[in-house]
Design an enzyme around this catalytic site. Structure first.
Site, mmCIF file in Angstrom:
data_model
loop_
_atom_site.group_PDB
_atom_site.id
_atom_site.type_symbol
_atom_site.label_atom_id
_atom_site.label_comp_id
_atom_site.label_asym_id
_atom_site.label_seq_id
_atom_site.Cartn_x
_atom_site.Cartn_y
_atom_site.Cartn_z
ATOM 1 N N ALA A 71 35.701 50.546 48.676
ATOM 2 C CA ALA A 71 36.723 50.106 47.730
ATOM 3 C C ALA A 71 37.990 49.684 48.467
ATOM 4 O O ALA A 71 38.713 48.797 48.015
ATOM 5 C CB ALA A 71 37.037 51.211 46.728
ATOM 6 N N THR A 72 38.238 50.297 49.599
ATOM 7 C CA THR A 72 39.395 49.892 50.395
ATOM 8 C C THR A 72 39.274 48.424 50.779
ATOM 9 O O THR A 72 40.224 47.637 50.623
ATOM 10 C CB THR A 72 39.501 50.758 51.669
ATOM 11 N N ASN A 152 42.898 58.542 40.748
ATOM 12 C CA ASN A 152 42.063 59.440 41.539
ATOM 13 C C ASN A 152 42.647 60.840 41.673
ATOM 14 O O ASN A 152 41.952 61.757 42.075
ATOM 15 C CB ASN A 152 41.812 58.850 42.928
ATOM 16 N N GLN A 180 37.431 55.027 40.411
ATOM 17 C CA GLN A 180 37.175 56.314 39.747
ATOM 18 C C GLN A 180 36.628 56.127 38.336
ATOM 19 O O GLN A 180 36.179 57.091 37.721
ATOM 20 C CB GLN A 180 38.463 57.154 39.688
ATOM 21 N N SER A 200 33.316 51.665 44.509
ATOM 22 C CA SER A 200 32.825 52.229 45.766
ATOM 23 C C SER A 200 31.603 53.098 45.528
ATOM 24 O O SER A 200 31.578 53.903 44.588
ATOM 25 C CB SER A 200 33.926 53.073 46.405
ATOM 26 N N HIS A 202 30.374 55.728 47.197
ATOM 27 C CA HIS A 202 30.389 57.186 47.386
ATOM 28 C C HIS A 202 31.162 57.932 46.304
ATOM 29 O O HIS A 202 31.231 59.153 46.328
ATOM 30 C CB HIS A 202 30.878 57.554 48.794
ATOM 31 N N THR A 238 26.445 41.019 58.175
ATOM 32 C CA THR A 238 25.093 41.345 57.700
ATOM 33 C C THR A 238 25.159 42.441 56.651
ATOM 34 O O THR A 238 25.871 43.434 56.822
ATOM 35 C CB THR A 238 24.221 41.784 58.898
ATOM 36 N N CYS A 324 42.937 61.352 51.134
ATOM 37 C CA CYS A 324 43.553 60.555 52.186
ATOM 38 C C CYS A 324 44.914 61.093 52.580
ATOM 39 O O CYS A 324 45.314 60.980 53.721
ATOM 40 C CB CYS A 324 43.690 59.115 51.733
HETATM 41 C C1 LIG Z 1 38.204 56.644 46.898
HETATM 42 C C2 LIG Z 1 39.092 55.611 46.341
HETATM 43 C C3 LIG Z 1 39.391 54.439 47.046
HETATM 44 C C4 LIG Z 1 38.872 54.200 48.436
HETATM 45 O O1 LIG Z 1 37.482 54.016 48.391
HETATM 46 P P1 LIG Z 1 36.675 53.908 49.767
HETATM 47 O O2 LIG Z 1 35.362 53.354 49.335
HETATM 48 O O3 LIG Z 1 36.588 55.305 50.272
HETATM 49 O O4 LIG Z 1 37.424 53.019 50.650
HETATM 50 C C5 LIG Z 1 40.199 53.513 46.452
HETATM 51 N N1 LIG Z 1 40.701 53.701 45.225
HETATM 52 C C6 LIG Z 1 40.438 54.794 44.511
HETATM 53 C C7 LIG Z 1 41.021 54.951 43.160
HETATM 54 C C8 LIG Z 1 39.626 55.788 45.039
HETATM 55 O O5 LIG Z 1 39.368 56.885 44.331
#
Ligand SMILES: *Cc1c(COP(=O)(O)O)cnc(C)c1O
Length: 382
Positions: A71-72, A152, A180, A200, A202, A238, A324
């Protein structure tokens, strides 16, 4: 007993997701860009299916999904890709965005010469933005508005449909960091009228290192990663085929199970809140109760340092900031945006429930927290 209540930081991979991924490491390891043999075709087909699954979860078309690493990365592509080199561009974000939105915005602003201006829209004590303030912040030169759909830290959900209508009427583009929200609550890119949306793997039971950006057809966007021209030239590199297959399967499972899961998790969250607030004086719930992820509980324990509480009840995995910022010691910018003092913020904990949280775990966690606060409070008196 170890209890994991930090599902906003990351989620475990669902065993069904891992099972779907496994062949793409071992036997079906082809590169989807290899168009001359069946190894490549097989991988390309798996990516095609996953793209459809991710799109379906958010009401998009498959060709509007670009796979990324996180997501970053999606947030960076959305924000930098839209603002690009447009001199005089204006960008609106909220004060409760993830750093993966705030920091790209700040970098564009710092470039100065290009003349990018950033407005940071505040929230009320409940954590909600006000439409009137958003309307007042929109300028003729506003190119992009970026609003976090579900926060988050405090789990507060914004009224994305109303925001989308307002931004759309103004003619600016709308991005949402919905990391989220996706998989937890219904997300519909058309009802929300978003042009860009980040998610994202994970955070929804797929692995770390895979994400996606929804890009509405015909949205002007400049690639931030150039190379082999993958993902329609918007994101070279890739493809992470196993990760993408996992994200697709996770999206499929979320679509099937989200409604029932949200009810179950919401009940557990309410049970946790009731047990803690029933067992202790001086506990405050942060963030809106009505507009909130069912997975989230955020509490301030008067007179108890969150760091000490977490050490004392160390078998309960929770967080005192976002994952973070917990490496740093500054108090959370989200809690400060709610009007909380540093002292209050340092006495606050986030509980993030998930798919694998059980009632027994909730009861144990509540008992341990109540016990630990009871032990720490007398020590913190003058
Ligand atoms: C976890 C999170 C991110 C970052 O996601 P990554 O895939 O770990 O880079 C960005 N925004 C929100 C709201 C998140 O909860």
């Amino acid at each position: 007993m170890q209890v994991y209540l930090d599902n906003h930081a990351t989620t475990p991979v669902d065993p069904r997701v891992l099972e779907a991924m496994t062949p793409y490491f071992l036997t079906k390891f082809g590169n989807p860009a290899s168009s001359s043999h069946s190894f490549g075709w097989e991988a390309a087909e798996a990516v095609r299916v996953a793209r459809t699954q991710v799109a379906a979860l958010i009401g998009a078309q498959a060709n509007e999904i670009v796979f990324t690493s996180s997501a970053t990365e999606s947030n960076n592509l959305a924000i930098k890709g839209v603002v690009a080199d447009r001199a005089g561009a204006h960008l609106i974000v909220t004060t409760i965005e993830h750093s993966a939105v705030l920091d790209p915005a700040a970098r564009l602003e710092a470039k100065g010469a290009a003349g990018v201006a950033v407005t940071r829209l505040g929230v009320d004590r409940e954590g909600r933005i006000h439409l009137k303030e958003l309307a007042a912040a929109l300028r003729p030169e506003t190119v992009l508005v970026s609003i976090i759909a579900a926060n988050n830290e405090i789990g507060v959900v914004q009224d994305m449909e109303a925001i989308g209508a307002l931004v759309h009427a103004h003619g600016a583009l709308l991005h949402s960091d919905a990391t989220q929200a996706v998989g937890k609550i219904p997300v519909d890119v058309n009802a929300w009228r978003v042009d860009l949306l980040s998610l994202s793997g994970h955070k929804l039971y797929a692995p770390k290192g895979v994400g996606a950006l929804y890009i509405r057809a015909d949205t002007p966007l400049v690639s931030q990663l150039d190379g082999g021209g993958h993902e329609r030239g918007l994101r070279s590199g890739t493809l992470n085929v196993p990760g993408i297959v996992g994200l697709g399967e996770a999206a499929r499972l979320a679509q099937q199970e989200m409604a029932a899961e949200a009810v179950r998790i919401g009940r557990l969250r309410d049970r946790l809140r009731a047990a803690i607030t029933g067992g202790l004086e001086g506990v405050r719930v942060n963030g809106s109760s009505d507009h909130r992820l069912p997975h989230n509980l955020h509490l301030t324990f008067e007179g108890v340092e969150a760091e000490l509480l977490m050490m004392s009840a160390h078998e309960i995995a929770v967080s005192s900031g976002s994952a973070c910022t917990s490496a740093k010691r500054a108090s959370s910018h989200v809690l400060r945006a709610l009007g909380m003092s540093d002292a209050e913020a340092h006495c606050s904990l986030r509980f993030g429930l998930g798919r694998f949280t059980t009632e027994a775990e909730i009861d144990y966690a509540a008992a341990r927290i109540v016990e630990a606060v009871g032990q720490l409070r007398p020590l913190s008196l003058p």
